[in-house]
Design an enzyme around this catalytic site. Sequence first.
Site, mmCIF file in Angstrom:
data_model
loop_
_atom_site.group_PDB
_atom_site.id
_atom_site.type_symbol
_atom_site.label_atom_id
_atom_site.label_comp_id
_atom_site.label_asym_id
_atom_site.label_seq_id
_atom_site.Cartn_x
_atom_site.Cartn_y
_atom_site.Cartn_z
ATOM 1 N N LYS A 54 0.900 -1.182 -0.001
ATOM 2 C CA LYS A 54 0.037 -0.031 0.013
ATOM 3 C C LYS A 54 0.685 1.246 0.043
ATOM 4 O O LYS A 54 0.378 2.445 -0.293
ATOM 5 C CB LYS A 54 -0.880 0.031 1.233
ATOM 6 C CG LYS A 54 -1.817 -1.341 1.446
ATOM 7 C CD LYS A 54 -2.788 -1.007 2.647
ATOM 8 C CE LYS A 54 -3.466 -2.337 2.954
ATOM 9 N NZ LYS A 54 -4.192 -1.696 4.347
ATOM 10 N N GLY A 55 1.887 1.047 0.523
ATOM 11 C CA GLY A 55 2.947 2.257 0.852
ATOM 12 C C GLY A 55 3.015 3.162 -0.414
ATOM 13 O O GLY A 55 3.270 4.497 -0.128
ATOM 14 N N ASP A 114 7.566 2.890 -2.218
ATOM 15 C CA ASP A 114 7.817 3.893 -1.428
ATOM 16 C C ASP A 114 9.271 4.225 -0.872
ATOM 17 O O ASP A 114 9.690 5.009 -0.761
ATOM 18 C CB ASP A 114 7.101 3.958 -0.102
ATOM 19 C CG ASP A 114 6.626 2.327 0.343
ATOM 20 O OD1 ASP A 114 7.681 1.478 -0.003
ATOM 21 O OD2 ASP A 114 6.190 2.199 1.295
ATOM 22 N N ASP A 117 14.958 -0.877 1.086
ATOM 23 C CA ASP A 117 15.557 -0.991 2.198
ATOM 24 C C ASP A 117 16.634 -2.189 2.026
ATOM 25 O O ASP A 117 17.930 -1.715 1.709
ATOM 26 C CB ASP A 117 14.473 -1.282 3.213
ATOM 27 C CG ASP A 117 14.955 -1.482 4.709
ATOM 28 O OD1 ASP A 117 15.796 -0.939 5.036
ATOM 29 O OD2 ASP A 117 14.483 -2.261 5.488
ATOM 30 N N PHE A 166 12.977 4.067 10.983
ATOM 31 C CA PHE A 166 11.886 3.779 10.306
ATOM 32 C C PHE A 166 11.254 4.868 10.226
ATOM 33 O O PHE A 166 10.761 5.458 11.195
ATOM 34 C CB PHE A 166 11.204 2.557 11.241
ATOM 35 C CG PHE A 166 10.091 1.960 10.653
ATOM 36 C CD1 PHE A 166 10.381 0.712 9.966
ATOM 37 C CD2 PHE A 166 8.881 2.204 10.841
ATOM 38 C CE1 PHE A 166 9.239 0.148 9.334
ATOM 39 C CE2 PHE A 166 7.819 1.653 10.182
ATOM 40 C CZ PHE A 166 8.088 0.515 9.488
ATOM 41 N N VAL A 167 10.646 5.113 9.000
ATOM 42 C CA VAL A 167 9.999 6.330 8.802
ATOM 43 C C VAL A 167 8.571 5.901 8.279
ATOM 44 O O VAL A 167 8.075 5.024 8.027
ATOM 45 C CB VAL A 167 10.423 7.223 7.447
ATOM 46 C CG1 VAL A 167 11.882 7.466 7.854
ATOM 47 C CG2 VAL A 167 10.762 6.063 6.416
ATOM 48 N N ASP A 173 3.657 3.389 6.525
ATOM 49 C CA ASP A 173 2.735 2.941 7.833
ATOM 50 C C ASP A 173 3.605 2.324 8.836
ATOM 51 O O ASP A 173 4.711 1.923 8.541
ATOM 52 C CB ASP A 173 1.483 1.945 7.750
ATOM 53 C CG ASP A 173 2.017 0.494 7.267
ATOM 54 O OD1 ASP A 173 3.208 0.522 6.547
ATOM 55 O OD2 ASP A 173 1.633 -0.307 8.110
ATOM 56 N N ARG A 179 -0.218 6.590 7.424
ATOM 57 C CA ARG A 179 -0.203 6.679 5.945
ATOM 58 C C ARG A 179 -0.722 7.994 5.500
ATOM 59 O O ARG A 179 -0.179 8.433 4.361
ATOM 60 C CB ARG A 179 -1.039 5.511 5.433
ATOM 61 C CG ARG A 179 -0.681 4.126 5.559
ATOM 62 C CD ARG A 179 -1.306 3.174 4.368
ATOM 63 N NE ARG A 179 -0.974 1.630 5.009
ATOM 64 C CZ ARG A 179 0.014 0.928 4.680
ATOM 65 N NH1 ARG A 179 0.877 1.572 4.029
ATOM 66 N NH2 ARG A 179 0.125 -0.212 5.033
#
Length: 195
Positions: A54-55, A114, A117, A166-167, A173, A179
């Site tokens: 969803k990001g 999004d 990592d 962690f953003v 989210d 979100r």
Amino acid sequence: MKENTDSCQDSAVSELNEEPLISEIEIQHRTVELARRIASDINSDEIVIISVLKGAFMFTADLIRRLAKYMHYIQLDFIRAKSYGDSTKSSGNLIIETDTTIDLAGKCVLIVDDIIDTGNTLSKLTVHLRDKGAGEIKTCVLLDKPSRREVVFKPDYVGFDIPNHFVVGYGLDFAEKYRSLPYITCVQESENECK
Ligand code: 5GP
Ligand code: MG
């Protein structure tokens, strides 16, 4: 409008760093630049954008509107891939929960995510979409945490390099929260202080 003053909301907001890491305006300016670069690199008036749910929903919505200025035939599809549960640690495995439906055969594809990592998601998605017949595949991420890479993968377009925090916000989210924030900020955890 009713103010959100309940204790649940208060405790959620206290998890967040007060200062945005990347502001709404910075995101908007960078999105304009990325669209310009993508449009000048891609030698076609046609492209399939594949947004990783969803990001990436918010970033995709902004990027696609900027791209529409330069490209006339943009198709949009979604893929839902999950490597994170309700925690800030990757499970390492990628599960494709919802696949694309547009015929990708021979088409120029731009995967929009999004954040990159470890690199597992984008490297596995690229292989998956190639197996589905996509032609040229480009990748675009809003955020990159280069220090966390576990597989060699360099996205073609990156909005911002960020440190190992962690953003959340702008589509990203933490356990399905945050979100809707229009900017990027950090979740405050003891081992994840946002500096
Ligand atoms: P990778 O497979 O590259 O390790 O991770 C990619 C996915 O992990 C991203 O699409 C995103 O869903 C999630 N992820 C990685 N870092 C973060 C982060 O700092 N915040 C959030 N919300 N998600 C992250
Ligand atoms: Mg993701």
